[in-house]
Design a protein around this motif. Structure first.
Motif, PDB file in Angstrom:
ATOM      1  N   GLY A   1      -5.934 -31.242  12.949  1.00 28.65           N
ATOM      2  CA  GLY A   1      -7.346 -30.897  13.100  1.00 28.65           C
ATOM      3  C   GLY A   1      -7.839 -29.821  12.163  1.00 28.65           C
ATOM      4  N   ASP A   2      -8.460 -28.802  12.751  1.00 28.17           N
ATOM      5  CA  ASP A   2      -9.134 -27.768  11.964  1.00 28.17           C
ATOM      6  C   ASP A   2      -8.157 -26.952  11.111  1.00 28.17           C
ATOM      7  OD1 ASP A   2     -11.215 -26.026  11.104  1.00 28.17           O
ATOM      8  OD2 ASP A   2     -10.513 -24.564  12.565  1.00 28.17           O
ATOM      9  N   GLY A   3      -7.026 -26.615  11.676  1.00 24.30           N
ATOM     10  CA  GLY A   3      -6.034 -25.873  10.892  1.00 24.30           C
ATOM     11  C   GLY A   3      -6.239 -24.376  10.872  1.00 24.30           C
TER      12      GLY A   3
ATOM     13  N   ASN B   1      -4.761 -22.286  12.719  1.00 26.79           N
ATOM     14  CA  ASN B   1      -3.415 -21.683  12.805  1.00 26.79           C
ATOM     15  C   ASN B   1      -2.657 -21.834  11.504  1.00 26.79           C
ATOM     16  OD1 ASN B   1      -2.810 -20.582  15.633  1.00 26.79           O
ATOM     17  ND2 ASN B   1      -3.957 -22.484  15.998  1.00 26.79           N
TER      18      ASN B   1
ATOM     19  N   ALA C   1       1.392 -27.171  14.272  1.00 28.63           N
ATOM     20  CA  ALA C   1       0.241 -26.271  14.451  1.00 28.63           C
ATOM     21  C   ALA C   1      -0.991 -27.132  14.707  1.00 28.63           C
ATOM     22  CB  ALA C   1       0.062 -25.385  13.221  1.00 28.63           C
ATOM     23  N   GLY C   2      -1.097 -27.605  15.961  1.00 25.00           N
ATOM     24  CA  GLY C   2      -2.199 -28.515  16.276  1.00 25.00           C
ATOM     25  C   GLY C   2      -1.880 -29.942  15.866  1.00 25.00           C
TER      26      GLY C   2
ATOM     27  N   MET D   1      -1.212 -33.469  16.866  1.00 34.01           N
ATOM     28  CA  MET D   1      -1.599 -34.139  18.115  1.00 34.01           C
ATOM     29  C   MET D   1      -0.884 -35.466  18.315  1.00 34.01           C
ATOM     30  SD  MET D   1      -3.457 -32.035  19.499  1.00 34.01           S
ATOM     31  CE  MET D   1      -4.940 -31.114  19.696  1.00 34.01           C
TER      32      MET D   1
ATOM     33  N   LEU E   1       3.066 -25.035  19.128  1.00 37.56           N
ATOM     34  CA  LEU E   1       2.165 -23.993  19.632  1.00 37.56           C
ATOM     35  C   LEU E   1       1.329 -24.596  20.745  1.00 37.56           C
ATOM     36  CD1 LEU E   1       0.687 -21.218  19.189  1.00 37.56           C
ATOM     37  CD2 LEU E   1      -0.791 -22.454  17.580  1.00 37.56           C
ATOM     38  N   HIS E   2       1.222 -23.884  21.873  1.00 34.03           N
ATOM     39  CA  HIS E   2       0.463 -24.447  22.995  1.00 34.03           C
ATOM     40  C   HIS E   2      -0.416 -23.371  23.642  1.00 34.03           C
ATOM     41  CE1 HIS E   2      -0.464 -27.340  26.081  1.00 34.03           C
ATOM     42  NE2 HIS E   2      -0.307 -26.385  26.970  1.00 34.03           N
ATOM     43  N   PRO E   3      -1.672 -23.728  23.975  1.00 31.66           N
ATOM     44  CA  PRO E   3      -2.608 -22.714  24.498  1.00 31.66           C
ATOM     45  C   PRO E   3      -2.533 -22.501  26.011  1.00 31.66           C
ATOM     46  CG  PRO E   3      -3.785 -24.752  24.102  1.00 31.66           C
ATOM     47  CD  PRO E   3      -2.347 -25.011  23.721  1.00 31.66           C
TER      48      PRO E   3
ATOM     49  N   GLU F   1      -3.118 -16.775  19.296  1.00 30.31           N
ATOM     50  CA  GLU F   1      -2.331 -17.782  18.559  1.00 30.31           C
ATOM     51  C   GLU F   1      -2.141 -17.384  17.099  1.00 30.31           C
ATOM     52  OE1 GLU F   1      -3.180 -22.025  20.790  1.00 30.31           O
ATOM     53  OE2 GLU F   1      -4.354 -21.552  19.028  1.00 30.31           O
TER      54      GLU F   1
HETATM   55  C1  GRF Z   1      -4.291 -24.801  19.027  1.00 30.56           C
HETATM   56  O1  GRF Z   1      -5.053 -24.319  20.085  1.00 30.56           O
HETATM   57  C2  GRF Z   1      -2.902 -25.129  19.486  1.00 30.56           C
HETATM   58  O2  GRF Z   1      -2.481 -24.333  20.547  1.00 30.56           O
HETATM   59  C3  GRF Z   1      -3.034 -26.561  19.928  1.00 30.56           C
HETATM   60  O3  GRF Z   1      -3.920 -27.131  19.010  1.00 30.56           O
HETATM   61  C4  GRF Z   1      -4.816 -26.145  18.531  1.00 30.56           C
HETATM   62  C5  GRF Z   1      -4.850 -26.237  17.029  1.00 30.56           C
HETATM   63  O4  GRF Z   1      -5.889 -25.500  16.478  1.00 30.56           O
HETATM   64  N1  GRF Z   1      -1.734 -27.199  19.964  1.00 30.56           N
HETATM   65  P1  GRF Z   1      -6.054 -25.370  14.892  1.00 30.56           P
HETATM   66  O5  GRF Z   1      -6.126 -26.773  14.314  1.00 30.56           O
HETATM   67  O6  GRF Z   1      -4.866 -24.621  14.365  1.00 30.56           O
HETATM   68  O7  GRF Z   1      -7.326 -24.613  14.693  1.00 30.56           O
END
Ligand code: GRF
Length: 222
Positions: free
Chosen positions: A23-25, A27, A101-102, A104, A122-124, A188
């Motif tokens: 996704g956005d990235g 992290n 890192a995100g 899915m 990584l998990h929120p 995170e």
């Molecule tokens: C993060 O909240 C992570 O915990 C989850 O996916 C999200 C990724 O966010 N697994 P990003 O793409 O790094 O902005």
């Protein structure tokens, strides 16, 4: 400062990692800013792999001059075939750690076996609370006073591997999913680079006999 100008100052032994994104990235960006571009850090992001060509994380990687690849499930016969292709690109990059890192998409046992104890996610939330895709919404719906962030070893079951680092985040009265997500993201962006730094320093030890026991020297956790 770019990587080229920093090269003389960099520590001798680099620690190549592959970062998997969907996704956005944001992290990934934290890893780039805090580790990849920091001359004193050994971590070098050798490759960013996205599960979708439209992932904004790819743009972040390109801006930092990091090689990218797209390995999409739709382009392979099944998950096993996708994961074989994924393992090939990750291995070719010489990655010593694979950071989800995100990312899915569920990874097969075969992929995880190819990089034993070298894949982290990584998990929120504070696992084992609220695994899955809606951790933030579920913590709010449950009325939790605290939730948090977990960096953990990836296993075949989703969000099930033992934690490497965890940090609590307070849930405030009146929080919306967006406001809580914002505070979780801040944590995170600090915790994931911290975990990767610990791996790079060889300070994360998973007990070979008791597989859920992970030793991280306390003084290095914060
Ligand atoms: C993060 O909240 C992570 O915990 C989850 O996916 C999200 C990724 O966010 N697994 P990003 O793409 O790094 O902005």
């Amino acid at each position: 400062m770019g990587r080229a100008s920093a090269s003389t100052a960099r520590v001798a032994e680099e620690f190549p990692v592959a970062v998997l994104v969907s996704g956005d990235g944001s992290n990934l960006q934290a890893l780039i800013d805090r580790l990849h571009l920091a001359a004193e850090e050994p971590t070098r992001i050798a490759l960013v792999v996205a599960s979708r060509p439209e992932a904004h994380a790819l743009e972040r990687a390109r801006r930092a001059g990091i090689p990218t690849a797209v390995v999409a499930l739709a382009e392979h016969a099944d998950r096993a075939a996708r994961d074989r292709a994924l393992a090939e690109v990750v291995a070719a990059a010489g990655a010593r750690l694979v950071v989800l890192a995100g990312w899915m998409s569920i990874l097969t046992r075969e992929f995880l076996d190819r990089f034993p104890d070298r894949v982290v996610n990584l998990h929120p939330s504070l696992l084992p609370a609220f695994p899955g895709m809606h951790a933030i919404e579920e913590a709010l719906a449950w009325g939790c006073r605290w939730t948090g962030v977990t960096v953990h070893f990836a296993e075949e079951d989703v969000d099930a591997g033992p934690p490497v680092l965890q940090e609590p985040v307070r849930v405030l009265y009146g929080d919306s999913p967006e406001s809580l997500r914002e505070r979780i993201r801040d944590v995170e962006h600090r915790l994931l680079p911290e975990a990767v730094r610990l791996f790079a320093a060889g300070r994360v030890h998973r007990d070979p006999a008791r597989r859920r026991m992970v030793q991280v020297p306390e003084e290095d956790e914060r």
